[in-house]
Design a protein around this motif. Structure first.
Motif, PDB file in Angstrom:
ATOM      1  N   LEU A   1       0.807  -1.221   0.000  1.00  0.00           N
ATOM      2  CA  LEU A   1       0.000   0.000   0.000  1.00  0.00           C
ATOM      3  C   LEU A   1       0.840   1.271   0.000  1.00  0.00           C
ATOM      4  O   LEU A   1       0.283   2.366   0.011  1.00  0.00           O
ATOM      5  N   VAL A   2       2.137   1.132  -0.021  1.00  0.00           N
ATOM      6  CA  VAL A   2       2.989   2.293   0.182  1.00  0.00           C
ATOM      7  C   VAL A   2       3.673   2.746  -1.100  1.00  0.00           C
ATOM      8  O   VAL A   2       3.539   3.902  -1.526  1.00  0.00           O
ATOM      9  N   GLU A   3       4.409   1.863  -1.766  1.00  0.00           N
ATOM     10  CA  GLU A   3       5.221   2.329  -2.885  1.00  0.00           C
ATOM     11  C   GLU A   3       5.340   1.345  -4.043  1.00  0.00           C
ATOM     12  O   GLU A   3       5.965   1.662  -5.042  1.00  0.00           O
ATOM     13  N   ARG A   4       4.720   0.181  -3.943  1.00  0.00           N
ATOM     14  CA  ARG A   4       4.935  -0.820  -4.979  1.00  0.00           C
ATOM     15  C   ARG A   4       4.269  -0.457  -6.296  1.00  0.00           C
ATOM     16  O   ARG A   4       4.794  -0.672  -7.373  1.00  0.00           O
ATOM     17  N   SER A   5       3.051   0.082  -6.229  1.00  0.00           N
ATOM     18  CA  SER A   5       2.330   0.416  -7.458  1.00  0.00           C
ATOM     19  C   SER A   5       1.374   1.568  -7.195  1.00  0.00           C
ATOM     20  O   SER A   5       1.035   1.878  -6.045  1.00  0.00           O
ATOM     21  N   ALA A   6       0.907   2.189  -8.290  1.00  0.00           N
ATOM     22  CA  ALA A   6      -0.078   3.258  -8.162  1.00  0.00           C
ATOM     23  C   ALA A   6      -1.391   2.732  -7.606  1.00  0.00           C
ATOM     24  O   ALA A   6      -2.133   3.456  -6.940  1.00  0.00           O
ATOM     25  N   GLN A   7      -1.708   1.468  -7.879  1.00  0.00           N
ATOM     26  CA  GLN A   7      -2.920   0.874  -7.335  1.00  0.00           C
ATOM     27  C   GLN A   7      -2.888   0.867  -5.813  1.00  0.00           C
ATOM     28  O   GLN A   7      -3.885   1.151  -5.150  1.00  0.00           O
ATOM     29  N   GLY A   8      -1.732   0.515  -5.236  1.00  0.00           N
ATOM     30  CA  GLY A   8      -1.637   0.484  -3.781  1.00  0.00           C
ATOM     31  C   GLY A   8      -1.866   1.845  -3.161  1.00  0.00           C
ATOM     32  O   GLY A   8      -2.554   1.979  -2.145  1.00  0.00           O
ATOM     33  N   ALA A   9      -1.294   2.878  -3.769  1.00  0.00           N
ATOM     34  CA  ALA A   9      -1.512   4.237  -3.264  1.00  0.00           C
ATOM     35  C   ALA A   9      -2.982   4.624  -3.366  1.00  0.00           C
ATOM     36  O   ALA A   9      -3.557   5.226  -2.446  1.00  0.00           O
ATOM     37  N   LEU A  10      -3.610   4.275  -4.485  1.00  0.00           N
ATOM     38  CA  LEU A  10      -5.028   4.558  -4.683  1.00  0.00           C
ATOM     39  C   LEU A  10      -5.871   3.835  -3.641  1.00  0.00           C
ATOM     40  O   LEU A  10      -6.775   4.432  -3.033  1.00  0.00           O
ATOM     41  N   GLU A  11      -5.589   2.556  -3.427  1.00  0.00           N
ATOM     42  CA  GLU A  11      -6.335   1.774  -2.430  1.00  0.00           C
ATOM     43  C   GLU A  11      -6.210   2.381  -1.041  1.00  0.00           C
ATOM     44  O   GLU A  11      -7.197   2.508  -0.309  1.00  0.00           O
ATOM     45  N   PHE A  12      -4.996   2.770  -0.677  1.00  0.00           N
ATOM     46  CA  PHE A  12      -4.782   3.333   0.654  1.00  0.00           C
ATOM     47  C   PHE A  12      -5.558   4.641   0.839  1.00  0.00           C
ATOM     48  O   PHE A  12      -6.286   4.812   1.827  1.00  0.00           O
ATOM     49  N   ILE A  13      -5.427   5.546  -0.118  1.00  0.00           N
ATOM     50  CA  ILE A  13      -6.086   6.850   0.016  1.00  0.00           C
ATOM     51  C   ILE A  13      -7.598   6.698   0.071  1.00  0.00           C
ATOM     52  O   ILE A  13      -8.276   7.293   0.927  1.00  0.00           O
ATOM     53  N   ARG A  14      -8.153   5.906  -0.832  1.00  0.00           N
ATOM     54  CA  ARG A  14      -9.605   5.768  -0.905  1.00  0.00           C
ATOM     55  C   ARG A  14     -10.160   5.027   0.315  1.00  0.00           C
ATOM     56  O   ARG A  14     -11.227   5.392   0.831  1.00  0.00           O
ATOM     57  N   THR A  15      -9.451   4.026   0.793  1.00  0.00           N
ATOM     58  CA  THR A  15      -9.891   3.338   2.007  1.00  0.00           C
ATOM     59  C   THR A  15      -9.932   4.296   3.187  1.00  0.00           C
ATOM     60  O   THR A  15     -10.913   4.332   3.941  1.00  0.00           O
ATOM     61  N   GLN A  16      -8.891   5.093   3.339  1.00  0.00           N
ATOM     62  CA  GLN A  16      -8.863   6.057   4.432  1.00  0.00           C
ATOM     63  C   GLN A  16      -9.997   7.082   4.293  1.00  0.00           C
ATOM     64  O   GLN A  16     -10.618   7.470   5.295  1.00  0.00           O
ATOM     65  N   GLU A  17     -10.277   7.510   3.072  1.00  0.00           N
ATOM     66  CA  GLU A  17     -11.392   8.443   2.862  1.00  0.00           C
ATOM     67  C   GLU A  17     -12.711   7.846   3.318  1.00  0.00           C
ATOM     68  O   GLU A  17     -13.496   8.496   4.031  1.00  0.00           O
ATOM     69  N   LEU A  18     -12.990   6.623   2.873  1.00  0.00           N
ATOM     70  CA  LEU A  18     -14.263   5.992   3.190  1.00  0.00           C
ATOM     71  C   LEU A  18     -14.442   5.828   4.694  1.00  0.00           C
ATOM     72  O   LEU A  18     -15.560   5.933   5.211  1.00  0.00           O
ATOM     73  N   VAL A  19     -13.345   5.579   5.402  1.00  0.00           N
ATOM     74  CA  VAL A  19     -13.412   5.407   6.846  1.00  0.00           C
ATOM     75  C   VAL A  19     -13.515   6.751   7.561  1.00  0.00           C
ATOM     76  O   VAL A  19     -14.443   7.001   8.334  1.00  0.00           O
ATOM     77  N   THR A  20     -12.567   7.637   7.304  1.00  0.00           N
ATOM     78  CA  THR A  20     -12.448   8.839   8.143  1.00  0.00           C
ATOM     79  C   THR A  20     -13.552   9.856   7.910  1.00  0.00           C
ATOM     80  O   THR A  20     -13.825  10.677   8.800  1.00  0.00           O
ATOM     81  N   GLU A  21     -14.213   9.810   6.744  1.00  0.00           N
ATOM     82  CA  GLU A  21     -15.299  10.764   6.532  1.00  0.00           C
ATOM     83  C   GLU A  21     -16.557  10.377   7.315  1.00  0.00           C
ATOM     84  O   GLU A  21     -17.506  11.155   7.385  1.00  0.00           O
ATOM     85  N   ARG A  22     -16.547   9.198   7.950  1.00  0.00           N
ATOM     86  CA  ARG A  22     -17.722   8.731   8.677  1.00  0.00           C
ATOM     87  C   ARG A  22     -17.518   8.661  10.187  1.00  0.00           C
ATOM     88  O   ARG A  22     -18.474   8.826  10.939  1.00  0.00           O
ATOM     89  N   ILE A  23     -16.319   8.364  10.639  1.00  0.00           N
ATOM     90  CA  ILE A  23     -16.129   8.087  12.061  1.00  0.00           C
ATOM     91  C   ILE A  23     -15.841   9.369  12.840  1.00  0.00           C
ATOM     92  O   ILE A  23     -15.407  10.377  12.286  1.00  0.00           O
ATOM     93  N   ALA A  24     -16.081   9.300  14.144  1.00  0.00           N
ATOM     94  CA  ALA A  24     -15.862  10.452  15.012  1.00  0.00           C
ATOM     95  C   ALA A  24     -14.389  10.595  15.367  1.00  0.00           C
ATOM     96  O   ALA A  24     -13.610   9.635  15.288  1.00  0.00           O
ATOM     97  N   ALA A  25     -14.012  11.790  15.772  1.00  0.00           N
ATOM     98  CA  ALA A  25     -12.646  12.023  16.248  1.00  0.00           C
ATOM     99  C   ALA A  25     -12.366  11.168  17.480  1.00  0.00           C
ATOM    100  O   ALA A  25     -13.268  10.862  18.264  1.00  0.00           O
TER     101      ALA A  25
END
Length: 266
Positions: free
Chosen positions: A24-48
């Motif tokens: 998810l860090v540097e191997r491919s552009a897919q990994g970077a995309l997966e990491f960013i989008r997963t974090q978006e889906l989670v953090t836009e919903r959960i509380a601080a």
């Protein structure tokens, strides 16, 4: 297919055959995309400052980022070698554990991440047990985020750019009809989902407000072939998946889907 065999293959795959820490860090552009989008889906919903359990959290890439954002994170994973790497980060707890038998009290967490277990479990009963265990340790109103691998994209992976055999391979038919993994490759898969099936499993576990979203979207397979984390390509793919990733059918054209739901409560 016996789950014991899959469990054994998981240990070998993630201990010695595949570096999950790099994916998810540097191997491919897919990994970077997966990491960013997963974090978006989670953090836009959960509380601080949420209390998060990361079930099947591997080497802790997502857990570390969430901890850095101020959340309290506890990671479990069945592979000791991955847990050892996760512990080296030092910003969250990490323990060896099984998604089907969580050794935690009920009502202990605000958020449960299941970003790996469902596609390593062959039988629907085990996947339901996994979701119910995650639900049990959540407080009322808590969030579950459960990843799955779409069967149609898996079929594309094993069949495209190849001559189509005649007769059509029976294991490809079983993949499309029932989500059963075939013999190709070393990845220890247990099941491949449709978006509708993932939503139904979350509902069957007693969860509410169920949604299913593509993670990488339609550009994900292409970006898996792009070495490095080209920011322009990743941003273009993010624009597409943000607009189209929740459309039924379209959401299945992705490397991973994310099922999102809540436990009933305030």
């Amino acid at each position: 297919m016996e789950q014991a065999g899959i469990d054994s293959a998981i240990q070998q795959y993630y201990s010695s055959l595949f570096d999950e820490a790099d994916r998810l860090v540097e191997r491919s552009a897919q990994g970077a995309l997966e990491f960013i989008r997963t974090q978006e889906l989670v953090t836009e919903r959960i509380a601080a400052a949420s209390r998060i359990i990361d079930i099947g959290g591997a080497t802790g890439v997502h857990a570390a980022h969430l901890a850095d954002e101020g959340h309290s994170v506890l990671l479990i994973d069945p592979v000791e070698a991955q847990v050892d790497k996760a512990r080296e980060r030092g910003t969250f707890e990490a323990h060896v554990g099984d998604a089907r038998r969580l050794d935690f009290e009920s009502n202990s967490f605000d958020v449960a991440l299941l970003l790996g277990p469902l596609y390593h479990l062959h039988h629907a009963a085990d996947r339901l047990l996994c979701l119910r265990e995650a639900s049990r340790v959540l407080r009322p109103g808590g969030w579950i985020f459960a990843a799955a691998i779409p069967r149609f994209v898996r079929h594309a992976d094993v069949s495209l750019a190849k001559d189509i055999p005649t007769p059509y391979p029976e294991e490809w038919v079983r993949l499309l009809e029932r989500g059963e993994p075939g013999a190709q490759g070393r990845f220890p898969a247990g099941h491949f989902h449709t978006g509708e099936e993932l939503a139904q499993e979350l509902t069957d576990a007693g969860l509410i407000d169920v949604e299913v979203h593509a993670v990488e979207g339609s550009a994900g397979l292409a970006l898996e072939q792009v070495l490095g984390t080209d920011p322009d390509l990743v941003e273009a793919a993010l624009t597409i998946v943000r607009r189209t990733g929740s459309i039924p059918g379209i959401r299945d054209v992705t490397n991973h889907m994310m099922g999102i739901a809540r436990l009933a409560g305030p």
